[in-house]
Design a protein around this motif. Structure first.
Motif, short mmCIF file in Angstrom:
data_model
loop_
_atom_site.label_atom_id
_atom_site.label_comp_id
_atom_site.label_asym_id
_atom_site.label_seq_id
_atom_site.Cartn_x
_atom_site.Cartn_y
_atom_site.Cartn_z
N LYS A 38 0.87 -1.23 -0.11
CA LYS A 38 -0.09 -0.02 -0.02
C LYS A 38 0.85 1.27 0.07
CE LYS A 38 -4.12 2.05 1.26
NZ LYS A 38 -5.06 2.23 0.05
N HIS A 39 1.99 1.09 0.89
CA HIS A 39 2.95 2.52 0.70
C HIS A 39 3.40 2.86 -0.53
CE1 HIS A 39 4.00 2.29 5.36
NE2 HIS A 39 2.59 2.06 5.26
N LEU A 40 3.75 1.74 -1.21
CA LEU A 40 4.27 1.82 -2.85
C LEU A 40 3.13 2.27 -3.70
CD1 LEU A 40 6.69 1.15 -4.71
CD2 LEU A 40 5.17 -1.06 -5.26
N THR A 41 2.12 1.70 -3.52
CA THR A 41 1.01 2.15 -4.66
C THR A 41 0.38 3.57 -4.23
OG1 THR A 41 -0.73 1.22 -3.31
CG2 THR A 41 -0.13 -0.21 -4.94
N GLU A 42 0.58 4.12 -2.94
CA GLU A 42 0.02 5.43 -2.57
C GLU A 42 1.17 6.32 -3.06
OE1 GLU A 42 -2.90 6.63 -1.63
OE2 GLU A 42 -3.42 4.50 -1.99
N LEU A 43 2.42 6.11 -2.91
CA LEU A 43 3.57 6.86 -3.58
C LEU A 43 3.67 7.08 -4.82
CD1 LEU A 43 6.64 5.75 -1.62
CD2 LEU A 43 5.70 7.84 -1.15
N VAL A 44 3.13 6.10 -5.83
CA VAL A 44 2.80 6.18 -7.11
C VAL A 44 1.90 6.90 -7.41
CG1 VAL A 44 2.07 4.60 -9.10
CG2 VAL A 44 4.18 4.14 -7.83
N LYS A 45 0.75 6.86 -6.83
CA LYS A 45 -0.58 7.61 -7.15
C LYS A 45 -0.37 9.06 -6.91
CE LYS A 45 -3.56 3.94 -6.10
NZ LYS A 45 -4.63 3.24 -5.14
N ILE A 46 0.54 9.40 -5.76
CA ILE A 46 0.80 10.81 -5.66
C ILE A 46 1.74 11.44 -6.58
CG2 ILE A 46 1.95 12.18 -4.00
CD1 ILE A 46 1.33 10.26 -1.78
N ARG A 47 2.75 10.59 -7.19
CA ARG A 47 3.57 11.14 -8.29
C ARG A 47 2.92 11.51 -9.50
NH1 ARG A 47 6.05 14.65 -9.87
NH2 ARG A 47 7.68 14.36 -11.26
N VAL A 48 2.16 10.36 -9.86
CA VAL A 48 1.18 10.52 -11.13
C VAL A 48 0.28 11.77 -11.08
CG1 VAL A 48 -0.58 9.35 -12.44
CG2 VAL A 48 1.55 8.15 -11.73
#
Length: 159
Positions: A38-48
């Motif tokens: 979840k931490h990884l996917t949230e970082l990706v969603k923030i960056r996008v």
């Protein structure tokens, strides 16, 4: 030029297009149930969302990430992840893939980013990460087009 005023309120979107909303949520649930961190996917969603300029999605995913316990240094530095020195090789590979797919119209899906990704992710993880990136890009386009207002976290009043 944007005036910053919402064209359609987020709640109106939910009420007016419940099937579209449900479909996007279903994609998010599939990714959430895939086992990706979840931490990884949230970082990706923030960056996008940063790249696409979606204030609503940036704030939403910052709120989710904070609640999930993502390190504040990572949240503070995700916009400059390549130079920050706080992201693992796995996170960096995911963020590079996210940037590549978000710019797919102008640069295609980079072989270099994909090869780096495969060093750290299984084929199944790559598929679900790609679904997560595609889904947040869809949300960003809706949020930017309709100018959803960001949902700021509630803070206690100062006394």
């Amino acid at each position: 030029m944007s005036t910053g005023h919402p064209r359609v309120d987020y709640q109106t979107f939910l009420k007016s297009a419940p099937d579209a909303y449900a479909a996007l949520l279903a994609l998010g649930k599939v990714v959430g149930d895939s086992g990706l961190d979840k931490h990884l996917t949230e970082l990706v969603k923030i960056r996008v969302s940063q790249i696409n300029g979606c204030a609503f999605c940036i704030q939403h995913h910052l709120n989710v990430a904070r609640k999930a316990g993502v390190e504040s240094a990572k949240l503070d530095l995700v916009a400059a992840w390549q130079d920050a020195g706080v992201f693992s090789e796995r996170e960096s590979a995911a963020l590079a893939w996210a940037e590549s797919l978000t710019a797919v119209a102008t640069q295609g899906a980079s072989d270099k980013s994909y090869e780096a990704l495969r060093e750290h992710f299984t084929e199944t993880e790559v598929i679900f990460l790609t679904v997560a990136i595609g889904t947040i890009n869809n949300w960003n386009r809706i949020g930017v087009a309709l100018r959803f207002s960001p949902q700021l976290p509630h803070r206690p009043a100062r006394t």
